[in-house]
Design a protein around this motif. Structure first.
Motif, PDB file in Angstrom:
ATOM      1  N   THR A   1       0.818  -1.211   0.000  1.00 55.24           N
ATOM      2  CA  THR A   1       0.000   0.000   0.000  1.00 55.24           C
ATOM      3  C   THR A   1       0.852   1.262   0.000  1.00 55.24           C
ATOM      4  O   THR A   1       0.346   2.359  -0.267  1.00 55.24           O
ATOM      5  CB  THR A   1      -0.926   0.029   1.227  1.00 55.24           C
ATOM      6  N   LEU A   2       2.149   1.118   0.294  1.00 58.71           N
ATOM      7  CA  LEU A   2       3.031   2.286   0.349  1.00 58.71           C
ATOM      8  C   LEU A   2       3.632   2.624  -1.006  1.00 58.71           C
ATOM      9  O   LEU A   2       4.270   3.674  -1.150  1.00 58.71           O
ATOM     10  CB  LEU A   2       4.157   2.044   1.361  1.00 58.71           C
ATOM     11  N   ASN A   3       3.471   1.751  -1.997  1.00 60.48           N
ATOM     12  CA  ASN A   3       4.117   1.980  -3.288  1.00 60.48           C
ATOM     13  C   ASN A   3       3.668   3.275  -3.937  1.00 60.48           C
ATOM     14  O   ASN A   3       4.456   3.957  -4.600  1.00 60.48           O
ATOM     15  CB  ASN A   3       3.836   0.804  -4.224  1.00 60.48           C
ATOM     16  N   GLN A   4       2.395   3.627  -3.748  1.00 62.07           N
ATOM     17  CA  GLN A   4       1.875   4.838  -4.391  1.00 62.07           C
ATOM     18  C   GLN A   4       2.335   6.119  -3.696  1.00 62.07           C
ATOM     19  O   GLN A   4       2.037   7.220  -4.176  1.00 62.07           O
ATOM     20  CB  GLN A   4       0.345   4.783  -4.411  1.00 62.07           C
ATOM     21  N   PHE A   5       3.054   5.975  -2.589  1.00 58.54           N
ATOM     22  CA  PHE A   5       3.511   7.151  -1.851  1.00 58.54           C
ATOM     23  C   PHE A   5       5.029   7.336  -1.948  1.00 58.54           C
ATOM     24  O   PHE A   5       5.619   8.033  -1.117  1.00 58.54           O
ATOM     25  CB  PHE A   5       3.117   7.035  -0.371  1.00 58.54           C
ATOM     26  N   ASP A   6       5.656   6.729  -2.946  1.00 58.75           N
ATOM     27  CA  ASP A   6       7.118   6.808  -3.058  1.00 58.75           C
ATOM     28  C   ASP A   6       7.612   8.242  -3.145  1.00 58.75           C
ATOM     29  O   ASP A   6       8.677   8.571  -2.615  1.00 58.75           O
ATOM     30  CB  ASP A   6       7.595   6.023  -4.289  1.00 58.75           C
ATOM     31  N   ASN A   7       6.865   9.104  -3.794  1.00 61.41           N
ATOM     32  CA  ASN A   7       7.291  10.494  -3.983  1.00 61.41           C
ATOM     33  C   ASN A   7       6.647  11.453  -2.990  1.00 61.41           C
ATOM     34  O   ASN A   7       6.773  12.673  -3.140  1.00 61.41           O
ATOM     35  CB  ASN A   7       6.971  10.946  -5.410  1.00 61.41           C
ATOM     36  N   ILE A   8       5.956  10.900  -2.004  1.00 62.52           N
ATOM     37  CA  ILE A   8       5.291  11.737  -0.994  1.00 62.52           C
ATOM     38  C   ILE A   8       6.148  11.760   0.271  1.00 62.52           C
ATOM     39  O   ILE A   8       6.513  10.698   0.795  1.00 62.52           O
ATOM     40  CB  ILE A   8       3.891  11.194  -0.656  1.00 62.52           C
ATOM     41  N   PRO A   9       6.505  12.934   0.789  1.00 65.21           N
ATOM     42  CA  PRO A   9       7.319  12.985   2.015  1.00 65.21           C
ATOM     43  C   PRO A   9       6.528  12.514   3.228  1.00 65.21           C
ATOM     44  O   PRO A   9       5.298  12.575   3.245  1.00 65.21           O
ATOM     45  CB  PRO A   9       7.696  14.463   2.126  1.00 65.21           C
ATOM     46  N   ASP A  10       7.253  12.039   4.233  1.00 63.11           N
ATOM     47  CA  ASP A  10       6.606  11.651   5.482  1.00 63.11           C
ATOM     48  C   ASP A  10       6.006  12.874   6.164  1.00 63.11           C
ATOM     49  O   ASP A  10       6.511  13.999   6.028  1.00 63.11           O
ATOM     50  CB  ASP A  10       7.611  10.981   6.424  1.00 63.11           C
ATOM     51  N   LEU A  11       4.948  12.650   6.908  1.00 66.39           N
ATOM     52  CA  LEU A  11       4.279  13.743   7.607  1.00 66.39           C
ATOM     53  C   LEU A  11       5.119  14.202   8.786  1.00 66.39           C
ATOM     54  O   LEU A  11       5.559  13.388   9.609  1.00 66.39           O
ATOM     55  CB  LEU A  11       2.900  13.289   8.087  1.00 66.39           C
ATOM     56  N   GLN A  12       5.357  15.499   8.862  1.00 63.40           N
ATOM     57  CA  GLN A  12       6.093  16.060   9.986  1.00 63.40           C
ATOM     58  C   GLN A  12       5.184  16.150  11.216  1.00 63.40           C
ATOM     59  O   GLN A  12       4.005  16.481  11.106  1.00 63.40           O
ATOM     60  CB  GLN A  12       6.626  17.459   9.634  1.00 63.40           C
ATOM     61  N   GLN A  13       5.760  15.840  12.370  1.00 58.75           N
ATOM     62  CA  GLN A  13       4.968  15.857  13.598  1.00 58.75           C
ATOM     63  C   GLN A  13       4.636  17.280  14.029  1.00 58.75           C
ATOM     64  O   GLN A  13       5.361  18.230  13.713  1.00 58.75           O
ATOM     65  CB  GLN A  13       5.723  15.142  14.727  1.00 58.75           C
ATOM     66  N   GLN A  14       3.532  17.402  14.725  1.00 59.24           N
ATOM     67  CA  GLN A  14       3.118  18.682  15.286  1.00 59.24           C
ATOM     68  C   GLN A  14       2.733  18.470  16.746  1.00 59.24           C
ATOM     69  O   GLN A  14       1.959  17.562  17.060  1.00 59.24           O
ATOM     70  CB  GLN A  14       1.927  19.262  14.519  1.00 59.24           C
ATOM     71  N   ARG A  15       3.275  19.285  17.619  1.00 66.82           N
ATOM     72  CA  ARG A  15       2.997  19.132  19.042  1.00 66.82           C
ATOM     73  C   ARG A  15       1.537  19.454  19.342  1.00 66.82           C
ATOM     74  O   ARG A  15       0.985  20.430  18.845  1.00 66.82           O
ATOM     75  CB  ARG A  15       3.918  20.051  19.845  1.00 66.82           C
ATOM     76  N   GLN A  16       0.911  18.603  20.152  1.00 68.71           N
ATOM     77  CA  GLN A  16      -0.485  18.857  20.539  1.00 68.71           C
ATOM     78  C   GLN A  16      -0.531  20.047  21.491  1.00 68.71           C
ATOM     79  O   GLN A  16       0.300  20.181  22.391  1.00 68.71           O
ATOM     80  CB  GLN A  16      -1.093  17.620  21.197  1.00 68.71           C
TER      81      GLN A  16
END
Length: 407
Positions: A277-292
């Motif tokens: 399921t991750l193959n379609q996200f090869d060119n998508i950067p990981d989501l950066q965390q945001q402090r709650q």
């Protein structure tokens, strides 16, 4: 401090993902080495018996009134009889010992062979392939116990930005994204409704996808802050039913929707062990965390109209950049005149008042894109059926509706 995205996986799923298959228990006893070579007559034992009998006979004779010579005769007979028994049984004892000596190497070799076979069985049972197979079967068993939703006609509404994110989810996970689902709450008439639900019917994998904003737009009331008991109660409710919970901040969803979808794919891959399921996200950067945010920070975000900032940023690509920038600069100048200086600490009520003033100023100076929706159209309140303007619906449901939910 919690970080968005908040990912909560039920304990049973976590245990299934780390479980190890059982291994066979080795029960074969270690063969005993043969004893010392037997003697025809054990002189040491005879000497010990004699040494014990000599001082003991007088004492026993005095206590029992039996003549000492008689006791001595009995003791000598017993020692002589034991010696004769050793002499007559020596051939059998020697033969038995010789057999044990001859059999020991064979027994030891057999033991070592069985031990080696056991180690190979353990190694095979803990091979990566066997562990993966065992964990997957256990995971399927755990997921089969998941409690599904019990309705699909929730009256809950969603804003345009949520609808946009729903389009992204449906693009990446076709046929698996659902809305308007309900889960009844015991002893409460209003059910829970996931913002979005990822459902894999084949695996029975259910994911509650939530979008958390820092404050209510029309009132400035803080929400989804760190330690909010309603959110914790809701998270536990879904986890206890076997649902995975994934919470994003509203800013993450609006500004980085593709990375948010990648996060969901990463959670799925982590659970089921399939990275396809991750193959379609090869060119998508990981989501950066945001402090709650904390409750006080949410109040300050409302006063600074934080949600307007990233809502406007998200619409830059659909607007004339020059006109939009000019409008934003004018708006900022107008709003700044209505706010107190930064060096003044505001109470929560004052912060909300400032937030409302800024909101009114923003409404007078700039109108955000409306996605071709008529703002003056009337809609029905899902709770009391009263007709209100679309822009006033959330305010009506939150503060004015006589039948609004208490949860």
């Amino acid at each position: 401090m919690s970080q968005y995205p908040i990912i909560l996986i039920p304990g049973e799923i976590e245990r299934a993902k780390s479980a190890l298959p059982p291994v066979p228990i080795f029960t074969e006893p270690l063969p005993q080495k043969p004893g010392t070579k037997p003697q025809k007559v054990n002189n040491t034992l005879i000497a010990v018996g004699t040494a014990v009998a000599i001082p003991t006979i007088p004492v026993v004779s005095q206590l029992t009134s039996i003549p000492g010579w008689l006791l001595l005769l009995v003791a000598a007979g017993a020692i002589a009889g034991h010696a004769w028994h050793q002499i007559t049984t020596y051939p059998q004892r020697k033969q038995k010992h010789d057999g044990e000596v001859a059999d020991y190497p064979r027994k030891l070799e057999r033991y070592e062979q069985e031990e080696q076979e056991h180690q190979e069985e353990v190694k095979a049972a803990r091979s990566p392939e066997r562990v993966t197979e065992f964990r997957y079967k256990l995971l399927l068993e755990v997921l089969s116990q998941t409690v599904p939703h019990d309705g699909n006609d929730s009256p809950a509404t969603r804003n345009p930005e949520e609808a946009k994110f729903g389009n992204h989810l449906s693009r990446y996970f076709p046929r698996n994204i659902h809305t308007r689902l309900t889960l009844r709450i015991p002893e409460f008439r209003h059910p829970y409704t996931p913002d979005f639900a990822y459902i894999d019917q084949g695996l029975k994998l259910y994911i509650d996808i939530e979008l958390d904003e820092p404050y209510v737009y029309h009132t400035g009331a803080p929400t989804h802050d760190l330690g909010a008991w309603k959110d914790n109660k809701r998270n536990n409710f879904f986890n206890n039913k076997g649902w995975v919970v994934v919470r994003f901040s509203e800013e993450q969803v609006i500004c980085y929707p593709h990375s948010c979808c990648k996060t969901i794919a990463q959670v799925i891959a982590q659970i089921i062990g399939d990275t396809s399921t991750l193959n379609q996200f090869d060119n998508i950067p990981d989501l950066q965390q945001q402090r709650q945010w904390t409750e006080q920070e949410a109040v300050e975000m409302a006063a600074n109209k934080k949600r307007d900032n990233y809502l406007c940023q998200n619409n830059i690509s659909n607007s004339n950049p020059v006109i939009l920038m000019t409008s934003l600069i004018k708006t900022k100048q107008q709003v700044s005149q209505s706010l107190p200086p930064n060096n003044i600490t505001l109470t929560r009520a004052q912060s909300r008042g400032a937030a409302r003033a800024r909101h009114r100023a923003l409404n007078l100076s700039i109108s955000p894109p409306t996605n071709n929706t008529t703002l003056s159209s009337l809609v029905s309140c899902p709770y009391c059926s009263a007709k209100v303007k679309t822009t006033k619906l959330e305010l009506h449901k939150t503060n004015k509706c006589p039948k609004r939910p208490l949860l």
